[in-house]
Design a protein around this motif. Structure first.
Motif, PDB file in Angstrom:
ATOM      1  N   PRO A  14      71.688 -11.762 -12.434  1.00 36.62           N
ATOM      2  CA  PRO A  14      70.225 -11.805 -12.472  1.00 36.62           C
ATOM      3  C   PRO A  14      69.720 -12.707 -13.601  1.00 36.62           C
ATOM      4  O   PRO A  14      70.447 -12.976 -14.555  1.00 36.62           O
ATOM      5  CB  PRO A  14      69.855 -10.344 -12.730  1.00 36.62           C
ATOM      6  CG  PRO A  14      71.016  -9.801 -13.514  1.00 36.62           C
ATOM      7  CD  PRO A  14      72.231 -10.475 -12.935  1.00 36.62           C
ATOM      8  N   THR A  15      68.481 -13.164 -13.475  1.00 38.62           N
ATOM      9  CA  THR A  15      67.904 -14.029 -14.505  1.00 38.62           C
ATOM     10  C   THR A  15      67.902 -13.310 -15.854  1.00 38.62           C
ATOM     11  O   THR A  15      67.708 -12.099 -15.923  1.00 38.62           O
ATOM     12  CB  THR A  15      66.475 -14.448 -14.146  1.00 38.62           C
ATOM     13  OG1 THR A  15      65.686 -13.273 -13.903  1.00 38.62           O
ATOM     14  CG2 THR A  15      66.465 -15.336 -12.920  1.00 38.62           C
ATOM     15  N   LEU A  16      68.126 -14.089 -16.899  1.00 48.17           N
ATOM     16  CA  LEU A  16      68.318 -13.522 -18.230  1.00 48.17           C
ATOM     17  C   LEU A  16      66.991 -13.282 -18.939  1.00 48.17           C
ATOM     18  O   LEU A  16      66.154 -14.186 -19.036  1.00 48.17           O
ATOM     19  CB  LEU A  16      69.173 -14.479 -19.066  1.00 48.17           C
ATOM     20  CG  LEU A  16      69.588 -14.013 -20.458  1.00 48.17           C
ATOM     21  CD1 LEU A  16      70.536 -12.817 -20.363  1.00 48.17           C
ATOM     22  CD2 LEU A  16      70.251 -15.160 -21.215  1.00 48.17           C
ATOM     23  N   THR A  17      66.808 -12.077 -19.439  1.00 45.63           N
ATOM     24  CA  THR A  17      65.687 -11.810 -20.349  1.00 45.63           C
ATOM     25  C   THR A  17      66.024 -12.462 -21.688  1.00 45.63           C
ATOM     26  O   THR A  17      67.089 -12.202 -22.260  1.00 45.63           O
ATOM     27  CB  THR A  17      65.472 -10.301 -20.536  1.00 45.63           C
ATOM     28  OG1 THR A  17      65.077  -9.732 -19.277  1.00 45.63           O
ATOM     29  CG2 THR A  17      64.388 -10.020 -21.559  1.00 45.63           C
ATOM     30  N   CYS A  18      65.131 -13.323 -22.175  1.00 46.91           N
ATOM     31  CA  CYS A  18      65.423 -14.087 -23.394  1.00 46.91           C
ATOM     32  C   CYS A  18      64.103 -14.536 -24.033  1.00 46.91           C
ATOM     33  O   CYS A  18      63.059 -13.939 -23.758  1.00 46.91           O
ATOM     34  CB  CYS A  18      66.328 -15.288 -23.075  1.00 46.91           C
ATOM     35  SG  CYS A  18      65.707 -16.318 -21.726  1.00 46.91           S
ATOM     36  N   PHE A  19      64.138 -15.578 -24.851  1.00 51.09           N
ATOM     37  CA  PHE A  19      62.960 -15.999 -25.594  1.00 51.09           C
ATOM     38  C   PHE A  19      62.749 -17.505 -25.439  1.00 51.09           C
ATOM     39  O   PHE A  19      63.699 -18.276 -25.345  1.00 51.09           O
ATOM     40  CB  PHE A  19      63.111 -15.635 -27.077  1.00 51.09           C
ATOM     41  CG  PHE A  19      63.205 -14.152 -27.309  1.00 51.09           C
ATOM     42  CD1 PHE A  19      62.080 -13.401 -27.613  1.00 51.09           C
ATOM     43  CD2 PHE A  19      64.426 -13.492 -27.185  1.00 51.09           C
ATOM     44  CE1 PHE A  19      62.177 -12.037 -27.807  1.00 51.09           C
ATOM     45  CE2 PHE A  19      64.528 -12.123 -27.379  1.00 51.09           C
ATOM     46  CZ  PHE A  19      63.400 -11.389 -27.688  1.00 51.09           C
ATOM     47  N   ARG A  20      61.478 -17.912 -25.453  1.00 54.62           N
ATOM     48  CA  ARG A  20      61.119 -19.308 -25.211  1.00 54.62           C
ATOM     49  C   ARG A  20      60.498 -19.918 -26.467  1.00 54.62           C
ATOM     50  O   ARG A  20      59.793 -19.250 -27.214  1.00 54.62           O
ATOM     51  CB  ARG A  20      60.122 -19.385 -24.053  1.00 54.62           C
ATOM     52  CG  ARG A  20      59.580 -20.765 -23.744  1.00 54.62           C
ATOM     53  CD  ARG A  20      58.545 -20.687 -22.650  1.00 54.62           C
ATOM     54  NE  ARG A  20      59.137 -20.198 -21.402  1.00 54.62           N
ATOM     55  CZ  ARG A  20      58.483 -19.456 -20.503  1.00 54.62           C
ATOM     56  NH1 ARG A  20      57.227 -19.097 -20.737  1.00 54.62           N
ATOM     57  NH2 ARG A  20      59.086 -19.075 -19.395  1.00 54.62           N
ATOM     58  N   LEU A  21      60.780 -21.213 -26.679  1.00 57.16           N
ATOM     59  CA  LEU A  21      60.130 -21.972 -27.750  1.00 57.16           C
ATOM     60  C   LEU A  21      60.016 -23.415 -27.309  1.00 57.16           C
ATOM     61  O   LEU A  21      60.715 -23.865 -26.394  1.00 57.16           O
ATOM     62  CB  LEU A  21      60.927 -21.889 -29.050  1.00 57.16           C
ATOM     63  CG  LEU A  21      62.192 -22.766 -29.165  1.00 57.16           C
ATOM     64  CD1 LEU A  21      62.502 -23.021 -30.624  1.00 57.16           C
ATOM     65  CD2 LEU A  21      63.385 -22.133 -28.482  1.00 57.16           C
ATOM     66  N   SER A  22      59.120 -24.167 -27.966  1.00 54.91           N
ATOM     67  CA  SER A  22      58.975 -25.596 -27.698  1.00 54.91           C
ATOM     68  C   SER A  22      59.843 -26.366 -28.688  1.00 54.91           C
ATOM     69  O   SER A  22      59.524 -26.438 -29.882  1.00 54.91           O
ATOM     70  CB  SER A  22      57.515 -26.032 -27.835  1.00 54.91           C
ATOM     71  OG  SER A  22      57.419 -27.444 -27.808  1.00 54.91           O
ATOM     72  N   LEU A  23      60.932 -26.954 -28.202  1.00 56.77           N
ATOM     73  CA  LEU A  23      61.827 -27.708 -29.072  1.00 56.77           C
ATOM     74  C   LEU A  23      61.168 -29.002 -29.548  1.00 56.77           C
ATOM     75  O   LEU A  23      61.414 -29.451 -30.673  1.00 56.77           O
ATOM     76  CB  LEU A  23      63.131 -28.013 -28.344  1.00 56.77           C
ATOM     77  CG  LEU A  23      63.999 -26.793 -28.007  1.00 56.77           C
ATOM     78  CD1 LEU A  23      65.189 -27.207 -27.169  1.00 56.77           C
ATOM     79  CD2 LEU A  23      64.460 -26.090 -29.273  1.00 56.77           C
ATOM     80  N   ARG A  24      60.344 -29.616 -28.715  1.00 58.07           N
ATOM     81  CA  ARG A  24      59.661 -30.847 -29.129  1.00 58.07           C
ATOM     82  C   ARG A  24      58.702 -30.565 -30.285  1.00 58.07           C
ATOM     83  O   ARG A  24      58.652 -31.307 -31.273  1.00 58.07           O
ATOM     84  CB  ARG A  24      58.899 -31.460 -27.955  1.00 58.07           C
ATOM     85  CG  ARG A  24      58.150 -32.745 -28.339  1.00 58.07           C
ATOM     86  CD  ARG A  24      57.459 -33.376 -27.142  1.00 58.07           C
ATOM     87  NE  ARG A  24      56.647 -34.513 -27.564  1.00 58.07           N
ATOM     88  CZ  ARG A  24      57.119 -35.730 -27.783  1.00 58.07           C
ATOM     89  NH1 ARG A  24      58.407 -35.970 -27.624  1.00 58.07           N
ATOM     90  NH2 ARG A  24      56.316 -36.703 -28.158  1.00 58.07           N
ATOM     91  N   ASP A  25      57.933 -29.473 -30.168  1.00 56.93           N
ATOM     92  CA  ASP A  25      57.009 -29.115 -31.260  1.00 56.93           C
ATOM     93  C   ASP A  25      57.781 -28.783 -32.531  1.00 56.93           C
ATOM     94  O   ASP A  25      57.316 -29.076 -33.643  1.00 56.93           O
ATOM     95  CB  ASP A  25      56.141 -27.927 -30.848  1.00 56.93           C
ATOM     96  CG  ASP A  25      55.092 -28.303 -29.803  1.00 56.93           C
ATOM     97  OD1 ASP A  25      54.816 -29.512 -29.650  1.00 56.93           O
ATOM     98  OD2 ASP A  25      54.568 -27.395 -29.141  1.00 56.93           O
TER      99      ASP A  25
END
Length: 343
Positions: free
Chosen positions: A289-300
Motif C-alpha cells: 500500500p502507499t506509504l504514509t510519510c512526509f512532504r517537503l519542497s526540495l527546491r525551496d
C-alpha cells in the motif's frame, strides 16, 4: 579569443574593452554596446582564472556531498537534483556557479575538505550529512570560510545551518500510531553517527513519552538507510516476541526492503503491520500500500540554503539582511495506506 584579440578587432584599447565588459559607468553607451555585441558574435569568454587572481574570488560555490552514502543510502539518487536547482536559481542572480564536490566513502570528509580549501577554487561551501561531532565545522569556522550546513551538529561554535524536521516528524508519526492503539512501536534508525539519526531517535522517544509509553531500547533497530537496511529492520522485528505492531522509519527507501521481507512472510503492511516512512519520494508513491510519510519542497530548501550562505558573505550580505540561520525545515504529513489501527 583573448581580450587583446577583441580589442584589436574593434580598434579600441584593452582597458576600454575591459571596462565595457565589466559594466563600468565611464564607458560611452554606444561603445559598450559595440563591445558587447562583438564579444557575443566572436565568442569571447573572459579568462576566469585570470579574473580570479586579480579579484581574489572564484565566483564559485561548492556543495559537498558524500557520493555513495547520501545518493544511495540516505536518500534516493535524485534527492539533490531539485536542491541544486533551487541553489542555482539564487546564484544565477549574482553570476555565481555551483559545483558538486563528491567525496567518496573511501575518503575521510575532513581530509577531502582540507584539500578543497587548500586549492582555493570555491568562495564558499554548503556541507551536508553532518555528523554528531563533525570536524569540518570547527575547521571552516577557524579559517573564516563562509559556509552553511545542511543538518545540525553538536560541534562547538555558532554556525549557519538548515535541517529537516526529523524530530517533529518522529513525534508526529509516533503520536499518530499511539492514537491508533499501537503500543509496541519499533523505529529504524541509521547505523552510523550521522546527526539526523540522533535527532530522529530523540523525537521518537518524545512521542512515546507523550503517549504514556515506556521507551524500550530493544525496539530501536539500527541499519543502513536504504532498501537493504529496511529488509534488516523487518528481519529484526520478526525475531521479537511479541513482534512490534508498527514501525517508524528514518528513510523512505527502507520501506521498500521492509515491505519485501514482510510479504515474504505473508505479513501485509497496512493490514498486519503499520508503517510510516520519512520523506515522500517517487519510490514511495509506487509502493503498495502507499506509504504514509512526509512532504517537503526540495527546491525551496535549496533556495533557502543559497540565501543563508550568501547572507554570510560580505559581497552579498546586504542583499539578504533578514535571512536567519538555524532553521528547522517544516514537513507536511501525507496520509497513505500503510498505517492503520493496531490489530
Amino acid at each position: 579569443m583573448s581580450i587583446r584579440d577583441l580589442a584589436r578587432h574593434l580598434n579600441i584599447s584593452i582597458g576600454t574593452v575591459s571596462r565595457a565588459l565589466n559594466g563600468k559607468s565611464d564607458v560611452n553607451p554606444e561603445t559598450r554596446e559595440r563591445v558587447l555585441q562583438a564579444a557575443k558574435t566572436l565568442g569571447y569568454v573572459p579568462n576566469q582564472s585570470g579574473r580570479s587572481l586579480r579579484q581574489g574570488t572564484t565566483n564559485t560555490i561548492g556543495f559537498m556531498i558524500e557520493s555513495t552514502v547520501e545518493t544511495a543510502e540516505i536518500g534516493d539518487s535524485f534527492f539533490f537534483m531539485p536542491v541544486f536547482g533551487g541553489v542555482q536559481s539564487v546564484f544565477r542572480r549574482h553570476q555565481l556557479d555551483l559545483v558538486a564536490l563528491l567525496c567518496g566513502t573511501d575518503e575521510d570528509p575532513g581530509v577531502y575538505l582540507n584539500r578543497v580549501v587548500g586549492r582555493r577554487f570555491v568562495d564558499g561551501l554548503i556541507i551536508s550529512a553532518t555528523m554528531r561531532e563533525d570536524p569540518r565545522i570547527p575547521f571552516l569556522l577557524e579559517r573564516k570560510i563562509p559556509f552553511v550546513a545542511l543538518g545540525r551538529s553538536a560541534a562547538d561554535g555558532s554556525f549557519p545551518w538548515i535541517d529537516l524536521d526529523f524530530e517533529g516528524t518522529a513525534i508526529t508519526a509516533v503520536t499518530r500510531l499511539v492514537g491508533f492503539g499501537h503500543k509496541r512501536i519499533a523505529v529504524g534508525v541509521p547505523n552510523s553517527d550521522v546527526n539526523l539519526g540522533h535527532v530522529f531517535l530523540s523525537g521518537y522517544r518524545q512521542g512515546l513519552a507523550k503517549g504514556g509509553i515506556e521507551f524500550n531500547p530493544d525496539l530501536v533497530l539500527a541499519a543502513p538507510s536504504n532498501e537493504e537496511g529496511g529488509y534488516q529492520v523487518a528481519c529484526a522485528m520478526l525475531e521479537q516476541k511479541p513482534m512490534p505492531t508498527a514501525v517508524v522509519l528514518v528513510n523512505e527507501n527502507m520501506a521498500i526492503g521492509l515491505y519485501r521481507r514482510f510479504y515474504e512472510m505473508g505479513i501485509h503492511p497496512g493490514r498486519d503491520i503499520a508503517v510510516i516512512g520519512f520523506r515522500e519520494s517517487t519510490q514511495s508513491r509506487f509502493l503498495s500500500p502507499t506509504l504514509t510519510c512526509f512532504r517537503l519542497s526540495l527546491r525551496d530548501l535549496g533556495i533557502k540554503l543559497a540565501e543563508t550562505l550568501l547572507s554570510t558573505m560580505p559581497a552579498f550580505e546586504n542583499n539578504y539582511p533578514a535571512v536567519k540561520s538555524g532553521i528547522i525545515w517544516p514537513m507536511e504529513l501525507v496520509v497513505g495506506e500503510s498505517d492503520r489501527p493496531a490489530p
